[in-house]
Design an enzyme around this catalytic site. Structure first.
Site, short mmCIF file in Angstrom:
data_model
loop_
_atom_site.label_atom_id
_atom_site.label_comp_id
_atom_site.label_asym_id
_atom_site.label_seq_id
_atom_site.Cartn_x
_atom_site.Cartn_y
_atom_site.Cartn_z
N GLY A 1 0.82 -1.18 0.12
CA GLY A 1 0.07 0.00 0.03
C GLY A 1 0.82 1.29 -0.06
N VAL A 2 0.31 2.51 0.16
CA VAL A 2 0.97 3.62 0.13
C VAL A 2 1.24 4.21 1.31
CG1 VAL A 2 0.56 6.13 -0.53
CG2 VAL A 2 -0.39 4.54 -2.30
N ASP B 1 4.31 5.37 4.60
CA ASP B 1 5.69 5.28 5.04
C ASP B 1 6.15 3.95 5.33
OD1 ASP B 1 5.78 8.31 5.20
OD2 ASP B 1 5.12 8.18 7.49
N VAL B 2 5.56 3.10 5.88
CA VAL B 2 5.96 1.65 6.15
C VAL B 2 6.47 0.96 4.72
CG1 VAL B 2 5.29 -0.61 7.01
CG2 VAL B 2 4.81 1.61 8.21
N GLU C 1 -0.69 -2.19 -6.81
CA GLU C 1 -1.67 -1.28 -7.38
C GLU C 1 -0.85 0.07 -7.80
OE1 GLU C 1 -5.51 -1.82 -4.43
OE2 GLU C 1 -3.51 -1.56 -3.61
N ILE D 1 -5.91 0.33 10.78
CA ILE D 1 -6.21 1.47 11.99
C ILE D 1 -6.06 0.66 12.88
CG2 ILE D 1 -7.97 2.83 12.81
CD1 ILE D 1 -9.06 3.20 10.08
N ASN E 1 -10.50 6.45 4.76
CA ASN E 1 -10.41 6.42 3.55
C ASN E 1 -11.23 5.46 2.95
OD1 ASN E 1 -8.41 8.57 3.79
ND2 ASN E 1 -6.88 7.16 3.79
N GLY F 1 -7.57 -1.52 -1.92
CA GLY F 1 -7.42 -2.78 -2.49
C GLY F 1 -6.95 -4.10 -1.36
N LYS G 1 -1.90 9.21 18.73
CA LYS G 1 -2.20 10.47 19.18
C LYS G 1 -1.60 10.46 20.65
CE LYS G 1 -5.89 11.58 16.66
NZ LYS G 1 -5.88 12.91 15.96
#
Length: 509
Positions: free
Chosen positions: A275-276, A278-279, A300, A370, A390, A394, A414
């Site tokens: 996925g998109v 930092d990790v 993707e 999350i 969001n 996918g 947080k």
């Protein structure tokens, strides 16, 4: 109309010159109540001028006391010029299948906009099945139009082929900021059929091509062509991964090395999907300097890190549906596009996310979440159970069908007031049956082959933050003191951590 524009060099089909118009004129062709399929996938390949002109028209209608909203379908998230502009004008009734715009998110979570969150591999077929209703107009960004009228795709493909096929009318936005050398990078598959006439999608390697480099659109469907666009995609500015992301990446890379040592994975791994964020960037960075060579990807989105892997020779081929690059990444692509065009294939998202292909190739999937509960159920879409973030994107397509699948995130959020590991997730996107491996900076929990109680022990011990670990153990041990013991829960407390946060601002007791 053509005399008003300096250049029609990207429109090689002479018969279409008469359909050139301004963005404002194109926006006039979209009526209130229309369902509009727009191009765009992860901030790439979306129309730039038409949505802004349409938003202006919608605001003027509202100022005059007239109702004006449309339904918007895309490939995935777009950008402020599309989602943001239309949402701010209060111009969207229904949005699908994925968004990341803060104004859209606020409208959805305050009940002012309907939103259908859906697996990305399902969108095109749902449209073909008729499940989503009638698509009236497609608005598609392209890099150019060839002599025969075929369309050169832009920096993302997404659902564009389906929108063009399904829509009654099509409006084209030709973006002159795109390199014309994108031509040939795409693979648009026209072999899908409705049940019971479906056939296998014959992709056996990430570099297999099964389609055409171009979209096909009957010229009579095209009602307008806008050539005013010279704007780049509103793409991400990627920062260096922080220490938390690097630790998560390190856990994943060490795990992959061990799987290779055991003979479970080949030395060059299996096709990668990430996925998109930092990790994923941190994992890519680790691969750049690691021991794995001759890598491939079936994913993707292509981010800057994958360009670096291609350039270094570590990654020999990438199949995706979108280029989501920083400004520096766009410059790198354009300056060396002949090199990259031989190593990148952009497909429709129904193929990039196709469960059959993903399972056949045996991808290694890395996606964000999350929160995760102690038994391995994952929430990747909702904040505190009710507010959309969001969308599922996918992640479900890959999580259930990949050879190995990771879900990742930092163990707290947080400033420590939220734990990523909770007794029970407040919303379930990926059930325990589809979740293999959970990773935080604290460690990695391999859940394969474990019962629910065994999973709980692994997740709490390996992935929970120290500030929450004792409370999780306490909940788990007390849950085992009464009731059924397959998946022990205390129903009166299962969501108490979320309730506490909403009331006090922290999950901590």
């Amino acid at each position: 109309m053509t005399q008003h524009f300096e250049s029609l060099s990207r429109i090689k089909c002479q018969a279409l010159h008469a359909k050139v118009m301004s963005a404002e004129q194109a926006a006039e062709l979209i009526p209130s109540g229309a369902t509009v399929g727009m191009s765009g996938f992860t901030g790439s390949g979306y129309p730039k001028q038409i949505p802004s002109a349409l938003a202006k028209r919608i605001r003027e209608a509202h100022d005059n006391g007239k109702a004006f909203k449309i339904n918007v379908w895309t490939g995935a998230s777009t950008a402020p010029e599309l989602d943001g502009a239309l949402a701010e004008a209060d111009g969207i009734n229904m949005r699908l299948p994925y968004q990341s715009d803060p104004t859209c998110r606020n409208k959805i979570n305050t009940g002012q906009m309907h939103y259908m969150d859906i697996h990305l591999s399902h969108v095109a077929q749902y449209a073909w099945f008729g499940f989503l209703g009638k698509l009236n107009i497609a608005v598609i960004e392209v890099a150019g139009i060839r002599e025969d009228g075929s369309l050169i795709p832009a920096a993302s493909v997404g659902n564009n082929k389906t929108w063009i096929d399904q829509a009654d009318k099509v409006i084209i936005e030709v973006n002159y900021a795109l390199s014309e050398k994108l031509e040939g990078m795409h693979d648009i598959y026209y072999g899908t059929a409705l049940p019971p006439h479906r056939k296998p999608v014959l992709i056996n390697e990430p570099d297999d091509r099964i389609g055409s480099p171009y979209y096909q659109c009957p010229q009579e469907k095209i009602i307008g062509i806008v050539v005013e666009t010279y704007d780049r995609d509103r793409v991400n500015h990627f920062s260096e991964p922080d220490e938390v992301a690097k630790k998560i990446a390190s856990h994943i890379l060490n795990f992959l090395k061990e799987e290779v040592r055991k003979g479970i994975l080949p030395p060059n791994l299996l096709p990668l999907q990430s996925g998109v964020g930092d990790v994923s960037n941190a994992v890519i960075s680790g691969l750049q300097h690691g021991e794995f060579d001759n890598l491939t990807a079936y994913t993707e989105v292509i981010q800057d890190g994958m360009l670096g892997l291609i350039k270094s020779g570590k990654l020999k081929m990438v199949s995706a549906t979108s280029l989501s690059l920083s400004p520096d990444g766009v410059d790198e692509l354009n300056e060396n596009i002949d090199f990259y065009r031989e190593r990148i294939i952009l497909r429709t998202q129904e193929i990039s996310n196709h469960p059959e292909v993903i399972r056949r190739l045996g991808t290694i999937a890395i996606n964000g979440m999350i929160e995760c509960d102690i038994y391995g159920n994952v929430n990747s879409t909702h904040i505190m159970g009710s507010g959309i973030m969001n969308g599922i994107g996918g992640s479900g397509d890959f999580a259930r069908n990949s050879f190995i699948s990771f879900f990742v995130r930092p163990s707290i959020a947080k400033n420590g007031d939220i734990s990523a590991i909770v007794p029970m997730v407040s919303h379930v996107d990926h059930t325990e049956h589809d979740v293999q491996i959970i990773v935080t900076e604290q460690g990695l929990a391999d859940l394969r082959g474990l019962s629910p109680r065994q999973r709980a022990e692994k997740i709490i011990e390996n992935c929970a933050h120290p500030d929450y670990k004792e409370a999780l153990w306490d909940y788990f041990h007390r849950a085992q003191q009464s009731g059924a013991q397959h998946t022990p829960h205390i129903l009166s407390e299962a969501l108490s951590w979320h309730d506490r946060y909403l009331k006090t601002g922290t999950m901590k007791k």
